[in-house]
Scaffold this motif. Structure first.
Motif, mmCIF file in Angstrom:
data_model
loop_
_atom_site.group_PDB
_atom_site.id
_atom_site.type_symbol
_atom_site.label_atom_id
_atom_site.label_comp_id
_atom_site.label_asym_id
_atom_site.label_seq_id
_atom_site.Cartn_x
_atom_site.Cartn_y
_atom_site.Cartn_z
ATOM 1 N N MET A 209 65.162 12.372 17.478
ATOM 2 C CA MET A 209 63.700 12.493 17.502
ATOM 3 C C MET A 209 63.062 12.218 18.873
ATOM 4 S SD MET A 209 62.810 13.727 14.578
ATOM 5 C CE MET A 209 64.379 14.610 14.552
ATOM 6 N N PRO A 210 63.541 11.235 19.659
ATOM 7 C CA PRO A 210 62.924 11.019 20.986
ATOM 8 C C PRO A 210 63.138 12.206 21.937
ATOM 9 C CG PRO A 210 64.135 9.068 20.279
ATOM 10 C CD PRO A 210 64.504 10.161 19.337
ATOM 11 N N GLN A 211 64.077 13.058 21.620
ATOM 12 C CA GLN A 211 64.374 14.228 22.462
ATOM 13 C C GLN A 211 63.417 15.392 22.202
ATOM 14 O OE1 GLN A 211 66.658 12.648 24.603
ATOM 15 N NE2 GLN A 211 67.828 14.551 24.568
ATOM 16 N N ILE A 212 62.766 15.348 21.034
ATOM 17 C CA ILE A 212 62.026 16.516 20.542
ATOM 18 C C ILE A 212 60.694 16.716 21.260
ATOM 19 C CG2 ILE A 212 60.906 17.543 18.523
ATOM 20 C CD1 ILE A 212 63.927 17.597 18.353
ATOM 21 N N LYS A 213 60.478 17.927 21.741
ATOM 22 C CA LYS A 213 59.185 18.331 22.294
ATOM 23 C C LYS A 213 58.216 18.625 21.149
ATOM 24 C CE LYS A 213 56.037 20.388 24.920
ATOM 25 N NZ LYS A 213 55.164 19.650 25.852
ATOM 26 N N THR A 214 58.688 19.473 20.236
ATOM 27 C CA THR A 214 57.896 19.836 19.057
ATOM 28 C C THR A 214 58.804 20.566 18.082
ATOM 29 O OG1 THR A 214 55.843 20.894 18.304
ATOM 30 C CG2 THR A 214 57.161 22.108 19.892
ATOM 31 N N PHE A 215 58.278 20.864 16.909
ATOM 32 C CA PHE A 215 59.020 21.614 15.906
ATOM 33 C C PHE A 215 58.528 23.057 15.901
ATOM 34 C CE2 PHE A 215 58.541 17.210 14.501
ATOM 35 C CZ PHE A 215 59.879 16.827 14.420
ATOM 36 N N TRP A 216 59.392 23.989 15.537
ATOM 37 C CA TRP A 216 58.984 25.395 15.486
ATOM 38 C C TRP A 216 59.171 25.947 14.082
ATOM 39 C CZ3 TRP A 216 62.407 29.431 14.312
ATOM 40 C CH2 TRP A 216 63.767 29.114 14.316
ATOM 41 N N SER A 217 58.395 26.980 13.770
ATOM 42 C CA SER A 217 58.512 27.601 12.448
ATOM 43 C C SER A 217 58.579 29.120 12.520
ATOM 44 C CB SER A 217 57.331 27.183 11.556
ATOM 45 O OG SER A 217 56.102 27.603 12.127
ATOM 46 N N SER A 218 58.313 29.696 13.700
ATOM 47 C CA SER A 218 58.363 31.151 13.831
ATOM 48 C C SER A 218 58.966 31.538 15.177
ATOM 49 C CB SER A 218 56.950 31.747 13.725
ATOM 50 O OG SER A 218 56.179 31.424 14.872
ATOM 51 N N GLU A 219 59.413 32.780 15.269
ATOM 52 C CA GLU A 219 59.944 33.285 16.538
ATOM 53 C C GLU A 219 58.913 33.127 17.660
ATOM 54 O OE1 GLU A 219 61.467 37.203 16.720
ATOM 55 O OE2 GLU A 219 62.879 36.940 15.075
ATOM 56 N N ASN A 220 57.686 33.417 17.325
ATOM 57 C CA ASN A 220 56.635 33.357 18.343
ATOM 58 C C ASN A 220 56.517 31.952 18.932
ATOM 59 O OD1 ASN A 220 54.384 34.685 19.760
ATOM 60 N ND2 ASN A 220 53.112 33.242 18.624
ATOM 61 N N ASP A 221 56.624 30.929 18.063
ATOM 62 C CA ASP A 221 56.586 29.534 18.541
ATOM 63 C C ASP A 221 57.665 29.308 19.602
ATOM 64 O OD1 ASP A 221 54.644 29.037 16.649
ATOM 65 O OD2 ASP A 221 55.982 28.035 15.240
ATOM 66 N N TRP A 222 58.881 29.662 19.241
ATOM 67 C CA TRP A 222 60.038 29.404 20.111
ATOM 68 C C TRP A 222 59.901 30.175 21.417
ATOM 69 C CZ3 TRP A 222 64.289 29.853 23.027
ATOM 70 C CH2 TRP A 222 65.314 28.904 22.907
ATOM 71 N N ASN A 223 59.593 31.449 21.298
ATOM 72 C CA ASN A 223 59.514 32.296 22.493
ATOM 73 C C ASN A 223 58.413 31.855 23.454
ATOM 74 O OD1 ASN A 223 61.632 33.772 21.484
ATOM 75 N ND2 ASN A 223 60.374 35.462 20.743
ATOM 76 N N GLN A 224 57.290 31.424 22.899
ATOM 77 C CA GLN A 224 56.203 30.970 23.767
ATOM 78 C C GLN A 224 56.588 29.708 24.529
ATOM 79 O OE1 GLN A 224 52.520 30.630 21.561
ATOM 80 N NE2 GLN A 224 52.018 32.782 21.897
ATOM 81 N N MET A 225 57.346 28.825 23.867
ATOM 82 C CA MET A 225 57.767 27.595 24.544
ATOM 83 C C MET A 225 58.725 27.895 25.692
ATOM 84 S SD MET A 225 58.106 24.630 21.624
ATOM 85 C CE MET A 225 59.029 25.583 20.413
ATOM 86 N N VAL A 226 59.603 28.880 25.511
ATOM 87 C CA VAL A 226 60.507 29.265 26.593
ATOM 88 C C VAL A 226 59.730 29.963 27.709
ATOM 89 C CG1 VAL A 226 62.380 30.832 27.228
ATOM 90 C CG2 VAL A 226 62.625 29.378 25.239
ATOM 91 N N ALA A 227 58.839 30.857 27.309
ATOM 92 C CA ALA A 227 58.062 31.610 28.300
ATOM 93 C C ALA A 227 57.258 30.681 29.206
ATOM 94 C CB ALA A 227 57.139 32.596 27.592
ATOM 95 N N SER A 228 56.785 29.569 28.651
ATOM 96 C CA SER A 228 56.000 28.608 29.439
ATOM 97 C C SER A 228 56.865 27.461 29.972
ATOM 98 C CB SER A 228 54.852 28.047 28.590
ATOM 99 O OG SER A 228 55.350 27.458 27.395
ATOM 100 N N ASN A 229 58.200 27.612 29.823
ATOM 101 C CA ASN A 229 59.167 26.649 30.357
ATOM 102 C C ASN A 229 58.939 25.226 29.839
ATOM 103 O OD1 ASN A 229 61.492 26.105 31.886
ATOM 104 N ND2 ASN A 229 60.282 25.402 33.639
#
Length: 353
Positions: free
Chosen positions: A203-223
């Protein structure tokens, strides 16, 4: 020469009647699926509608539980539903889906026997789900954060990625990953305390939780993230379609495998349209185009996979016998197990800032 008035009237009437007849026969096929998951690709819908005359109407869900709720609360609305095979038992038990006449689905003959014969989809000799695609929930990395891809699930716990790890907000999947990380069978977790301790330390490692492809992709796109759990087909799409710096990693410890299938809900108004839609979705021509244009999981249709280039990821990697040895396919779980997993997951998430 001007057309006589009566002839003109009769011709116009015939044309108008033909249009009305076509409109009347152009039935709607209501499809319930994940958004951005093959069935709502504009080019695919256009091709299907042109060939069959049916009009596709899509609706979406963000979790299997939401999908089941939509089936329960909207009886008769949907003609086709995509269900993770591990949830078919529940859908069958609640009489949410009906047996399928696979003789009306020609491409069913080319489904690989192990997928077509899955006990999760066939009950008392009756098919309740047509296998569509399968894939993994493994790890995906932001290539900017790694010189070489990691080989172990332990990388998620590496202090170097503190605050830059993501995991899907799904209790069952989280517990199953905890099981893999502690060397257990995802479908027979014997030591829940070990799983709890392992996930607590994540849990201390976690930035946030994702539920859709868009969530994940946006987090990578914004590094914003370095590594996280992700679906194999989604990772392929992220790289192929969205040109993101994403690579799939199948850890040495293993990954969660899933099988997605199409079912026909009880009360479906357009069963013939549903059969035609399912047949189109498992057709090799559609699959190869889907992989090429967008990126996709592995087809359950053996001919579709064989139609890919030999070096294609879904043939070379996903078909690798060594990978097959490491993956564990999800099996149905009881309501009691699901409630226990959910209670644990909600307790753990409280500690994420």
């Amino acid at each position: 020469m001007r057309m006589p008035k009566l002839t003109a009237f009769l011709t116009a009437t015939a044309v108008f009647t033909s249009v009305l007849t076509l409109a009347a026969t152009a039935a709607e096929v209501h499809v319930l699926n994940w958004k951005g998951y093959g069935a709502d690709e504009p080019w695919a819908i256009a091709a299907f509608e042109k060939v069959t005359g049916n009009k596709v109407v899509n609706d979406f869900f963000n979790s299997e539980q939401e999908m089941l709720t939509k089936l329960r609360t909207n009886p008769g609305l949907y003609d086709v539903v995509m269900i993770n095979a591990a949830f078919n038992d529940q859908a069958m038990a609640e009489k949410l889906i009906q047996p399928i006449d696979v003789s009306k689905i020609p491409n069913y003959a080319d489904i690989s026997p192990d997928k077509a014969g899955s006990p999760m989809l066939v009950r008392d000799g009756k098919v309740h789900g047509v296998p569509w695609v399968w894939g993994l929930t493994a790890l995906a990395i932001n290539e900017k954060a790694f010189e070489t891809p990691p080989t172990s699930i332990a990388e998620m716990w590496n202090e170097a990625h503190k605050g830059r790890v993501t995991i899907r907000d799904d209790a069952v999947e989280a517990v199953q990953f905890g099981a893999i990380a502690t060397g257990q069978n995802i479908n027979d977790v014997r030591d829940m305390e070990a799983v709890k301790a392992k996930l607590t330390s994540l849990m201390p490692q976690i930035k946030t939780f994702w539920s859709s492809e868009n969530d994940w992709n946006q987090m990578v796109a914004s590094n914003q993230i370095d590594i996280g759990t992700y679906w194999s087909g989604s990772a392929d799409r992220a790289k192929t379609h969205f040109k993101l710096p994403v690579s799939l990693v199948i850890p040495g410890e293993g990954a969660v495998a899933w099988l997605d299938a199409f079912s026909i809900p009880v009360g479906a108004k357009n069963v013939a349209g549903a059969e035609a839609f399912i047949n189109y979705m498992i057709d090799p021509k559609f699959y190869v185009e889907w992989v090429t244009k967008v990126g996709a999981p592995v087809s359950a249709n053996a001919k579709a996979v064989a139609a890919l280039p030999e070096d294609a990821f879904n043939r070379k990697v996903m078909g690798d016998p060594d990978v097959a040895k490491r993956i564990q396919f999800q099996a149905p779980i009881s309501d009691a197990q699901r409630e226990a997993y959910l209670a644990l997951w909600q307790e753990l998430k409280v500690n994420v800032k």
